[in-house]
Motif scaffolding. Structure first.
Motif, PDB file in Angstrom:
ATOM      1  N   ARG A  66       0.832  -1.210   0.000  1.00  9.63           N
ATOM      2  CA  ARG A  66       0.000   0.000   0.000  1.00  9.63           C
ATOM      3  C   ARG A  66       0.864   1.257   0.000  1.00  9.63           C
ATOM      4  N   TRP A  67       2.023   1.206   0.669  1.00 13.07           N
ATOM      5  CA  TRP A  67       2.920   2.367   0.694  1.00 13.07           C
ATOM      6  C   TRP A  67       3.498   2.629  -0.690  1.00 13.07           C
ATOM      7  N   LEU A  68       3.872   1.587  -1.409  1.00  4.93           N
ATOM      8  CA  LEU A  68       4.379   1.773  -2.764  1.00  4.93           C
ATOM      9  C   LEU A  68       3.290   2.356  -3.656  1.00  4.93           C
ATOM     10  N   GLN A  69       2.053   1.871  -3.476  1.00  5.71           N
ATOM     11  CA  GLN A  69       0.944   2.444  -4.239  1.00  5.71           C
ATOM     12  C   GLN A  69       0.746   3.921  -3.890  1.00  5.71           C
ATOM     13  N   LYS A  70       0.902   4.266  -2.616  1.00  2.64           N
ATOM     14  CA  LYS A  70       0.756   5.662  -2.212  1.00  2.64           C
ATOM     15  C   LYS A  70       1.823   6.538  -2.842  1.00  2.64           C
ATOM     16  N   LEU A  71       3.057   6.052  -2.881  1.00  2.85           N
ATOM     17  CA  LEU A  71       4.138   6.817  -3.511  1.00  2.85           C
ATOM     18  C   LEU A  71       3.829   7.104  -4.975  1.00  2.85           C
ATOM     19  N   PRO A  81       6.102   6.579 -11.150  1.00  2.00           N
ATOM     20  CA  PRO A  81       4.924   7.070 -11.874  1.00  2.00           C
ATOM     21  C   PRO A  81       3.675   6.281 -11.502  1.00  2.00           C
ATOM     22  N   ALA A  82       2.525   6.879 -11.828  1.00  2.78           N
ATOM     23  CA  ALA A  82       1.248   6.224 -11.531  1.00  2.78           C
ATOM     24  C   ALA A  82       1.222   4.831 -12.156  1.00  2.78           C
ATOM     25  N   ALA A  87      -0.377  -3.333 -12.842  1.00  4.02           N
ATOM     26  CA  ALA A  87       0.574  -3.249 -11.736  1.00  4.02           C
ATOM     27  C   ALA A  87      -0.159  -3.145 -10.397  1.00  4.02           C
ATOM     28  N   ASN A  88      -1.214  -2.330 -10.360  1.00  5.56           N
ATOM     29  CA  ASN A  88      -1.992  -2.220  -9.119  1.00  5.56           C
ATOM     30  C   ASN A  88      -2.653  -3.534  -8.754  1.00  5.56           C
TER      31      ASN A  88
END
Length: 417
Positions: A66-71, A81-82, A87-88
């Protein structure tokens, strides 16, 4: 006589031999070290996926993903990048379905790292490497985090999940039962009202590494959004650790709940002894080794004993967890101590500029070596992938200036009171 006994043949094949001890015993009611996984396993097995080491690893993986997704959602962190839907989806799958078999891979890494959180990071990096987008940002796994950032959130999620599994109020049977039901419900409701706090503020709670790498990001806002996205309450004022006051509040509420149950157990035991209540006999059960007619109130006795053990542990944890040592003095003049502090921003900036294996490079440079200020500056200068301005900023850092947003937090305290 002894010789005769020793040489006497046994009756049948090994009839008198002591069975050989097998050190590799499967876990069952007889081999469990404690009663929770043994005698009372049927009652506690629903909590295994939450409070086992697998459960802790599962939540650590969730927080890291979740932290990597937040970054990837922070515009200023252009190096992450988004993510695409694909990837999500990979991150979502790891965050929600991390298996016990995958957790064993973490334990295998831990035998080398001798560090449980770092082992999670390495396993995730390996898994991320199988997806092109994630493979390009593997070094942002665990970005700017101290182990406590991951652990405090994992522990809060564990407690939150366990509390959500609480059973309904007890069934009442007459006024006395109604009293116990009301008392238990009240303590259960008080426990349910305890907020589960989390922090994501780095090694001393000031976002030091975050601000060195990305000074234009409102990291406190990012941390608040991230922690609350996990279903937890954000604690804006922390040190290296989340202070754990909420855990003490929860455990004190559970202790009171257990005390009421102990009162209930003793009353029921007394009512049975006075024959106000009569226990049902169950075919095959034995109440006494010498009195075949006896039926013991064993469930109430076991409950009272186990509640006492639980409260001893809960009360100790509730008293201990909110107390920690002072933070180390970051203005300490001991060179090696200062250099150890400044290894964090150097590693974090290396991650931003995509320097391969920043943690491992610093580990090789510092472990078992005599590190001086000059050699640390030489290490920074030799980082050819870093822009000149980034190198210069790192060289200007001192423990006295590497304080993140500590001053800002102090100024903003009134709005949080």
């Amino acid at each position: 006589m002894a010789a005769a006994v020793a040489s006497a043949p046994s009756n049948g094949a090994g009839a008198n031999r002591v069975p050989k001890f097998d050190p590799k015993l499967d876990l069952n009611e007889l081999t469990a070290v404690g009663p929770l996984d043994g005698r009372y396993a049927k009652s506690s097995q629903a909590l295994r996926k939450t409070f086992s080491e697998y459960g802790l690893i599962r939540f650590r993986v969730m927080v890291e993903c979740r932290w990597l997704q937040k970054l990837s959602q922070i515009p200023q962190v252009t190096e992450v990048p988004a993510f695409s839907a694909e990837a999500n989806a990979v991150l979502d799958m790891l965050a929600t379905t991390f298996s016990s078999e995958q957790a064993l891979q973490v334990k295998a890494f831990e035998r080398t790292t001798n560090h449980d959180v770092k082992a999670v990071e390495y396993v995730l990096k390996e898994l991320f490497g199988r997806q092109p987008e994630l493979a390009r940002v593997t070094e942002f796994t665990h970005f700017a985090c101290t182990s406590e950032d991951i652990n405090n959130l994992s522990h809060a999620l564990m407690l939150k999940e366990a509390v959500e599994q609480q059973t309904a109020s007890p069934t009442t049977m007459g006024k006395e039962m109604a009293v116990f039901a009301y008392r238990l419900k009240r303590q259960r409701d008080l426990a349910a009202q305890v907020p589960f706090f989390g922090k994501m503020a780095g090694a001393v709670g000031n976002y030091n590494a975050h601000l060195v790498a990305y000074p234009d990001v409102d990291w406190a806002k990012v941390a608040q959004e991230f922690v609350t996205s996990l279903g937890l309450s954000w604690n804006p004022y922390v040190t290296q650790i989340e202070p754990h006051d909420y855990i003490a509040e929860l455990f004190h509420a559970v202790t009171r709940f257990n005390n009421i149950l102990t009162d209930f157990d003793r009353d029921m035991w007394g009512y049975i002894s006075l024959a106000y209540f009569k226990q049902r006999t169950v075919a095959g059960e034995v109440g006494s080794s010498t009195m075949p007619h006896k039926v013991n109130p064993i469930d109430f006795e076991n409950s009272e004993g186990n509640l006492g053990l639980a409260n001893a542990l809960l009360e100790h944890l509730a008293a201990k967890l909110p107390i920690s040592r002072w933070q180390r003095d970051l203005t300490d003049s001991t060179v090696l101590r200062n250099l150890g502090v400044l290894a964090e921003p150097i590693q974090t900036v290396m991650r931003r500029y995509d320097v391969p294996e920043p943690y491992e490079k610093l580990k090789a440079f510092t472990r078992g070596q005599k590190v001086t200020q000059a050699s640390m500056m030489a290490f920074v200068e030799d980082l050819h992938d870093l822009p000149a301005e980034a190198k210069e900023a790192l060289k200007q850092l001192t423990p006295a200036s590497y304080i993140g947003n500590a001053a800002q937090q102090a100024r903003e305290l009134p709005q949080h009171l």
